[in-house]
Design a protein around this motif. Structure first.
Motif, mmCIF file in Angstrom:
data_model
loop_
_atom_site.group_PDB
_atom_site.id
_atom_site.type_symbol
_atom_site.label_atom_id
_atom_site.label_comp_id
_atom_site.label_asym_id
_atom_site.label_seq_id
_atom_site.Cartn_x
_atom_site.Cartn_y
_atom_site.Cartn_z
ATOM 1 N N GLY A 100 0.787 -1.240 0.000
ATOM 2 C CA GLY A 100 0.000 0.000 0.000
ATOM 3 C C GLY A 100 0.815 1.284 0.000
ATOM 4 N N ARG A 131 13.829 -4.332 -5.585
ATOM 5 C CA ARG A 131 12.499 -4.689 -6.080
ATOM 6 C C ARG A 131 11.894 -3.511 -6.839
ATOM 7 N NH1 ARG A 131 9.487 -8.663 -1.891
ATOM 8 N NH2 ARG A 131 11.311 -9.915 -1.421
ATOM 9 N N VAL A 175 10.787 -13.429 -11.984
ATOM 10 C CA VAL A 175 11.752 -13.953 -11.003
ATOM 11 C C VAL A 175 11.697 -15.455 -11.177
ATOM 12 C CG1 VAL A 175 12.322 -14.180 -8.573
ATOM 13 C CG2 VAL A 175 11.365 -12.052 -9.422
ATOM 14 N N LYS A 178 8.502 -17.165 -12.377
ATOM 15 C CA LYS A 178 7.350 -16.434 -11.841
ATOM 16 C C LYS A 178 7.236 -15.041 -12.461
ATOM 17 C CE LYS A 178 5.713 -14.812 -7.367
ATOM 18 N NZ LYS A 178 5.965 -14.689 -5.949
#
Ligand SMILES: CC(C)(COP(=O)(O)OP(=O)(O)OC[C@H]1O[C@@H](n2cnc3c(N)ncnc32)[C@H](O)[C@@H]1OP(=O)(O)O)[C@@H](O)C(=O)NCCC(=O)NCCS
Length: 245
Positions: A100, A131, A175, A178
């Motif tokens: 969030g 990330r 990744v 994935k």
């Protein structure tokens, strides 16, 4: 003489509060809450499509079940005996870079890399071991909320360069085997850029959208649950030292 506070948001005219020059007593009953959220964060009234787009975003993010860390935090803080406002604030405090709270960072990344391309973004982040904010989800391989917002963006004229770029990044990011889906923070970031909002306001939109959900969870907690949530020993794995002399 300079006064200690400056604002261009709200002031009183003839005893009535005006937001960016609009009399709030006249907006009430004539404009939607979404339109006035847009006004207070942008300084101007939205056109019909911007209002509908923002309304869709706020609606889709209003709640996501009891599972997210922010909801668990809010309910647990209430169950310890703190008042509603403290419990809701605890939920808001749980919005961080992984949940969030990724919108501002994501907006800055899209702004920086939109001209350099998705491949370059992916390479740079991989090199730094960072990330990419706005991508990945614990549960979804495709985020249905993102899909719906993209549908709305196409219908309302917000399927622009930032949304297209976010989708290019999504294609690049993996990744292992994935895929990392464009998540709710990522699509918020792209759409807020399309609408011309400043990255600094990014996280605010998620807070605005989710606080009603947190309030609902805390009220439900108060009406249906016993005080003091507590894990049982069965749910906890102890891996510290055995008893010592
Ligand atoms: C949302 C999030 C926490 C979900 O994580 P998850 O699917 O459970 O994945 P994990 O945290 O177990 O990470 C698994 C691997 O994917 C990588 N990964 C996950 N999200 C990534 C991202 N956005 N960019 C690059 N790599 C990512 C992790 O680094 C990890 O790699 P490793 O196995 O080589 O260490 C994660 O995708 C993330 O941090 N996203 C960025 C922040 C964000 O957008 N948050 C808003 C969520 S709505």
């Amino acid at each position: 003489m300079t006064k200690p506070y400056r604002t261009s948001i709200t002031h009183h005219v003839d005893g009535k509060p005006h937001v960016y020059g609009y009399d709030l007593t006249k907006l009430a009953g004539n404009k939607s809450f979404t339109a006035v959220i847009y006004l207070i964060l942008k300084g101007e009234m939205p056109d019909k499509n911007s209002e509908k787009m923002l309304d869709g975003m706020l609606t889709i993010a209003i709640d996501h079940g009891v599972e997210p860390s922010s909801t668990v935090a809010a309910r647990n803080v209430y169950s310890g005996g703190s008042p509603l406002q403290a419990a809701v604030a605890a939920g808001v405090l749980a919005f961080g870079e992984y949940h969030g709270g990724a919108i501002e960072e994501s907006m800055n990344t899209f702004k920086k890399y939109e001209s350099e391309g998705a491949k370059k973004l992916n390479e740079d982040f991989k090199k730094k071991g960072k990330r990419v904010s706005g991508f990945g989800h614990r549960v979804y391989s495709t985020d249905p909320r993102t899909e719906r917002l993209i549908e709305l963006a196409k219908e309302l004229g917000f399927y622009g360069k930032y949304v297209k770029f976010a989708l290019e990044v999504e294609k690049e990011l993996t990744v292992g085997s994935k895929k990392l889906p464009l998540n709710i923070d990522g699509i918020f970031a792209a759409l807020l850029l399309e609408m011309g909002f400043h990255p600094k306001s990014g996280k605010g939109f998620f807070i605005i959208a989710r606080v009603p959900g947190l309030v609902a969870h805390v009220v439900e907690e108060s009406l249906r649950e016993k005080p003091v949530r507590r894990l049982t020993e069965k749910e906890v794995e102890y891996d510290g030292p055995r008893p010592r002399k």
